[in-house]
Design a protein around this motif. Structure first.
Motif, PDB file in Angstrom:
ATOM      1  N   TYR A 266     -12.997  -2.012 -15.921  1.00  0.00           N
ATOM      2  CA  TYR A 266     -11.781  -2.449 -15.263  1.00  0.00           C
ATOM      3  C   TYR A 266     -12.046  -2.667 -13.778  1.00  0.00           C
ATOM      4  O   TYR A 266     -12.877  -1.988 -13.176  1.00  0.00           O
ATOM      5  CB  TYR A 266     -10.703  -1.369 -15.341  1.00  0.00           C
TER       6      TYR A 266
ATOM      7  N   LEU B 176      -1.573   2.468  -9.775  1.00  0.00           N
ATOM      8  CA  LEU B 176      -2.770   1.645  -9.762  1.00  0.00           C
ATOM      9  C   LEU B 176      -2.668   0.556 -10.820  1.00  0.00           C
ATOM     10  O   LEU B 176      -2.344   0.827 -11.977  1.00  0.00           O
ATOM     11  CB  LEU B 176      -4.007   2.495 -10.048  1.00  0.00           C
TER      12      LEU B 176
ATOM     13  N   ARG C  66       0.830  -1.198   0.000  1.00  0.00           N
ATOM     14  CA  ARG C  66       0.000   0.000   0.000  1.00  0.00           C
ATOM     15  C   ARG C  66       0.870   1.256   0.000  1.00  0.00           C
ATOM     16  O   ARG C  66       0.532   2.235  -0.651  1.00  0.00           O
ATOM     17  CB  ARG C  66      -0.892   0.001   1.243  1.00  0.00           C
TER      18      ARG C  66
ATOM     19  N   PHE D  15      -9.857  -2.297 -10.430  1.00  0.00           N
ATOM     20  CA  PHE D  15      -8.605  -1.721  -9.967  1.00  0.00           C
ATOM     21  C   PHE D  15      -8.189  -2.323  -8.629  1.00  0.00           C
ATOM     22  O   PHE D  15      -9.036  -2.703  -7.812  1.00  0.00           O
ATOM     23  CB  PHE D  15      -8.741  -0.206  -9.778  1.00  0.00           C
ATOM     24  N   GLY D  16      -6.861  -2.364  -8.425  1.00  0.00           N
ATOM     25  CA  GLY D  16      -6.344  -2.663  -7.103  1.00  0.00           C
ATOM     26  C   GLY D  16      -6.415  -1.419  -6.233  1.00  0.00           C
ATOM     27  O   GLY D  16      -6.804  -0.337  -6.681  1.00  0.00           O
TER      28      GLY D  16
END
Lengths: 113, 113
Positions: free
Chosen positions: B102, B90, B9, B104-105
Protein backbone atom coordinates in the motif's frame (compact mmCIF):
# COMPACT_ATOMS: atom_id res chain seq x y z
CA UNK A 1 -10.93 -12.61 8.75
CA UNK A 2 -7.22 -13.09 8.60
CA UNK A 3 -5.41 -12.29 11.83
CA UNK A 4 -1.73 -11.65 12.28
CA UNK A 5 -0.30 -11.43 15.76
CA UNK A 6 2.81 -9.35 16.22
CA UNK A 7 5.21 -9.32 19.14
CA UNK A 8 6.60 -7.61 21.05
CA UNK A 9 4.47 -4.50 21.26
CA UNK A 10 7.39 -2.38 22.43
CA UNK A 11 11.15 -2.80 22.28
CA UNK A 12 13.76 -0.51 23.72
CA UNK A 13 17.36 -1.09 22.69
CA UNK A 14 20.64 0.71 22.95
CA UNK A 15 22.17 1.87 19.73
CA UNK A 16 24.23 -0.93 18.27
CA UNK A 17 22.10 -3.73 19.69
CA UNK A 18 20.05 -5.99 17.47
CA UNK A 19 16.26 -5.95 17.23
CA UNK A 20 13.72 -8.52 16.08
CA UNK A 21 9.96 -8.38 15.66
CA UNK A 22 7.83 -11.43 14.97
CA UNK A 23 4.59 -11.94 13.15
CA UNK A 24 2.47 -15.09 13.49
CA UNK A 25 -0.67 -16.44 11.91
CA UNK A 26 -2.74 -19.53 12.66
CA UNK A 27 -3.32 -20.03 8.94
CA UNK A 28 -1.07 -20.26 5.91
CA UNK A 29 -0.36 -16.91 4.34
CA UNK A 30 -0.05 -16.29 0.62
CA UNK A 31 2.43 -13.53 1.31
CA UNK A 32 3.44 -11.12 4.02
CA UNK A 33 4.41 -7.47 3.88
CA UNK A 34 6.37 -5.25 6.22
CA UNK A 35 5.94 -1.52 6.81
CA UNK A 36 7.78 1.10 8.83
CA UNK A 37 6.17 4.15 10.37
CA UNK A 38 8.45 6.86 11.71
CA UNK A 39 7.18 8.93 14.66
CA UNK A 40 4.70 11.46 13.31
CA UNK A 41 4.77 9.83 9.90
CA UNK A 42 2.76 7.37 7.92
CA UNK A 43 3.44 3.69 7.20
CA UNK A 44 5.86 3.08 4.36
CA UNK A 45 6.04 -0.22 2.52
CA UNK A 46 9.36 -2.00 3.01
CA UNK A 47 9.07 -5.43 1.43
CA UNK A 48 6.87 -8.33 0.45
CA UNK A 49 7.75 -12.00 0.99
CA UNK A 50 6.01 -14.67 -1.03
CA UNK A 51 7.95 -17.93 -1.03
CA UNK A 52 8.23 -20.47 1.75
CA UNK A 53 11.49 -19.98 3.65
CA UNK A 54 12.27 -16.77 1.79
CA UNK A 55 14.95 -14.48 3.21
CA UNK A 56 15.50 -10.97 1.94
CA UNK A 57 17.92 -8.32 3.06
CA UNK A 58 17.87 -4.56 2.89
CA UNK A 59 21.16 -3.31 4.30
CA UNK A 60 20.93 -4.04 8.05
CA UNK A 61 17.35 -5.37 7.81
CA UNK A 62 16.72 -9.08 7.29
CA UNK A 63 13.23 -10.34 6.54
CA UNK A 64 12.26 -13.99 6.81
CA UNK A 65 9.16 -15.94 5.85
CA UNK A 66 8.70 -19.23 7.63
CA UNK A 67 8.78 -22.60 5.91
CA UNK A 68 5.12 -23.17 6.69
CA UNK A 69 4.27 -19.60 5.63
CA UNK A 70 2.64 -18.96 8.98
CA UNK A 71 5.23 -16.67 10.49
CA UNK A 72 7.67 -13.99 9.59
CA UNK A 73 10.34 -11.91 11.25
CA UNK A 74 12.17 -8.66 10.75
CA UNK A 75 15.64 -8.44 12.22
CA UNK A 76 17.71 -5.28 12.41
CA UNK A 77 21.42 -5.67 13.02
CA UNK A 78 23.25 -2.99 14.99
CA UNK A 79 20.36 -0.58 15.37
CA UNK A 80 20.78 3.09 14.74
CA UNK A 81 18.70 6.03 15.90
CA UNK A 82 17.31 6.26 12.38
CA UNK A 83 15.63 2.88 12.93
CA UNK A 84 13.23 4.37 15.47
CA UNK A 85 9.61 3.83 14.58
CA UNK A 86 6.85 1.28 14.51
CA UNK A 87 7.19 -1.78 12.34
CA UNK A 88 4.06 -3.49 11.06
CA UNK A 89 3.54 -6.78 9.34
CA UNK A 90 0.51 -7.29 7.11
CA UNK A 91 -1.04 -10.22 5.31
CA UNK A 92 -3.77 -10.40 2.67
CA UNK A 93 -7.29 -11.62 3.26
CA UNK A 94 -7.44 -15.34 2.58
CA UNK A 95 -9.65 -16.34 -0.30
CA UNK A 96 -10.17 -12.80 -1.46
CA UNK A 97 -8.76 -11.13 -4.53
CA UNK A 98 -9.80 -7.67 -3.46
CA UNK A 99 -6.43 -6.82 -1.98
CA UNK A 100 -7.36 -6.12 1.60
CA UNK A 101 -4.51 -6.50 4.10
CA UNK A 102 -4.71 -7.36 7.77
CA UNK A 103 -2.14 -5.49 9.81
CA UNK A 104 -0.46 -6.63 12.97
CA UNK A 105 -0.56 -4.16 15.85
CA UNK A 106 3.03 -3.22 15.29
CA UNK A 107 6.24 -3.19 17.30
CA UNK A 108 7.35 0.22 18.48
CA UNK A 109 11.13 0.43 18.49
CA UNK A 110 12.98 2.96 20.60
CA UNK A 111 16.73 3.29 20.21
CA UNK A 112 18.80 4.90 22.95
CA UNK A 113 21.96 6.65 21.77
CA UNK B 1 6.17 7.32 -7.36
CA UNK B 2 2.56 7.00 -6.38
CA UNK B 3 1.29 9.91 -4.46
CA UNK B 4 -1.61 9.75 -2.05
CA UNK B 5 -2.76 13.15 -0.88
CA UNK B 6 -5.02 13.80 2.06
CA UNK B 7 -6.68 17.17 2.00
CA UNK B 8 -5.93 18.22 5.56
CA UNK B 9 -3.14 17.44 7.99
CA UNK B 10 -5.04 18.70 11.02
CA UNK B 11 -8.76 19.25 11.56
CA UNK B 12 -10.75 20.38 14.56
CA UNK B 13 -14.50 19.84 14.42
CA UNK B 14 -17.38 20.14 16.83
CA UNK B 15 -19.49 17.27 18.08
CA UNK B 16 -22.40 16.66 15.74
CA UNK B 17 -20.78 18.20 12.69
CA UNK B 18 -20.65 16.34 9.40
CA UNK B 19 -17.01 15.89 8.48
CA UNK B 20 -15.50 15.09 5.11
CA UNK B 21 -11.99 13.69 4.76
CA UNK B 22 -10.69 13.63 1.23
CA UNK B 23 -8.05 11.41 -0.33
CA UNK B 24 -6.69 11.56 -3.87
CA UNK B 25 -4.24 9.20 -5.56
CA UNK B 26 -2.50 9.83 -8.84
CA UNK B 27 -1.63 6.35 -10.12
CA UNK B 28 -4.91 4.87 -11.30
CA UNK B 29 -5.06 2.34 -8.46
CA UNK B 30 -8.20 0.26 -8.17
CA UNK B 31 -8.10 -0.11 -4.39
CA UNK B 32 -8.37 2.62 -1.82
CA UNK B 33 -8.66 2.32 1.95
CA UNK B 34 -9.46 4.35 5.02
CA UNK B 35 -7.85 3.43 8.33
CA UNK B 36 -7.85 5.00 11.72
CA UNK B 37 -4.85 4.71 13.97
CA UNK B 38 -5.01 4.99 17.75
CA UNK B 39 -2.20 4.32 20.25
CA UNK B 40 -1.97 0.65 21.13
CA UNK B 41 -4.66 -0.36 18.63
CA UNK B 42 -2.65 -0.32 15.43
CA UNK B 43 -4.30 0.30 12.08
CA UNK B 44 -8.01 -0.43 11.95
CA UNK B 45 -9.80 -0.57 8.63
CA UNK B 46 -12.92 1.54 8.37
CA UNK B 47 -13.92 1.06 4.72
CA UNK B 48 -12.30 0.19 1.45
CA UNK B 49 -13.20 0.50 -2.17
CA UNK B 50 -12.07 -1.77 -4.99
CA UNK B 51 -13.62 0.20 -7.83
CA UNK B 52 -15.62 3.30 -8.57
CA UNK B 53 -18.88 3.30 -6.60
CA UNK B 54 -17.90 0.00 -4.96
CA UNK B 55 -17.23 -0.21 -1.26
CA UNK B 56 -16.77 -2.78 1.46
CA UNK B 57 -17.06 -2.37 5.20
CA UNK B 58 -13.93 -2.85 7.20
CA UNK B 59 -13.71 -3.71 10.88
CA UNK B 60 -15.08 -0.47 12.35
CA UNK B 61 -17.53 1.12 9.88
CA UNK B 62 -20.02 2.37 12.46
CA UNK B 63 -20.43 6.13 12.36
CA UNK B 64 -18.69 6.42 8.99
CA UNK B 65 -19.63 6.31 5.35
CA UNK B 66 -17.57 6.62 2.18
CA UNK B 67 -17.91 7.84 -1.36
CA UNK B 68 -15.98 6.95 -4.47
CA UNK B 69 -17.42 8.72 -7.49
CA UNK B 70 -14.12 8.89 -9.36
CA UNK B 71 -11.30 6.38 -9.39
CA UNK B 72 -8.72 8.75 -7.98
CA UNK B 73 -10.79 10.08 -5.08
CA UNK B 74 -12.03 8.33 -1.95
CA UNK B 75 -13.88 10.31 0.68
CA UNK B 76 -14.54 9.38 4.28
CA UNK B 77 -17.61 10.94 5.87
CA UNK B 78 -18.33 11.21 9.55
CA UNK B 79 -22.09 11.66 9.55
CA UNK B 80 -22.24 13.22 13.02
CA UNK B 81 -18.83 13.59 14.58
CA UNK B 82 -18.35 12.38 18.12
CA UNK B 83 -15.42 12.76 20.51
CA UNK B 84 -14.59 9.06 20.24
CA UNK B 85 -13.81 9.67 16.58
CA UNK B 86 -10.84 11.82 17.53
CA UNK B 87 -8.00 9.97 15.85
CA UNK B 88 -5.41 9.86 13.09
CA UNK B 89 -7.02 8.91 9.79
CA UNK B 90 -4.89 7.35 7.09
CA UNK B 91 -5.82 6.81 3.47
CA UNK B 92 -4.03 4.24 1.32
CA UNK B 93 -4.15 3.07 -2.26
CA UNK B 94 -3.04 -0.12 -3.95
CA UNK B 95 -2.95 -1.63 -7.40
CA UNK B 96 -4.86 -4.81 -6.85
CA UNK B 97 -3.10 -6.84 -9.54
CA UNK B 98 0.31 -5.43 -8.75
CA UNK B 99 3.16 -6.79 -6.71
CA UNK B 100 3.71 -4.35 -3.94
CA UNK B 101 2.36 -2.75 -0.87
CA UNK B 102 0.00 0.00 0.00
CA UNK B 103 0.92 3.62 -0.45
CA UNK B 104 -0.30 5.71 2.43
CA UNK B 105 -1.13 9.39 2.61
CA UNK B 106 0.38 11.57 5.30
CA UNK B 107 -2.70 11.30 7.49
CA UNK B 108 -5.29 13.65 8.93
CA UNK B 109 -5.25 14.25 12.64
CA UNK B 110 -8.91 14.88 13.52
CA UNK B 111 -9.93 16.29 16.86
CA UNK B 112 -13.61 16.40 17.75
CA UNK B 113 -14.46 18.77 20.57
Amino acid sequence: GQQVMQIPQYQHVQEGEDFTTYCNSSTTLSNIQWYKQRPGGHPVFLIQLVKSGEVKKQKRLTFQFGEAKKNSSLHITATQTTDVGTYFCAAPDRGSTLGRLYFGRGTQLTVWP
Amino acid sequence: DVKVTQSSRYLVKRTGEKVFLECVQDMDHENMFWYRQDPGLGLRLIYFSYDVKMKEKGDIPEGYSVSREKKERFSLILESASTNQTSMYLCASHERRGFGGYTFGSGTRLTVV
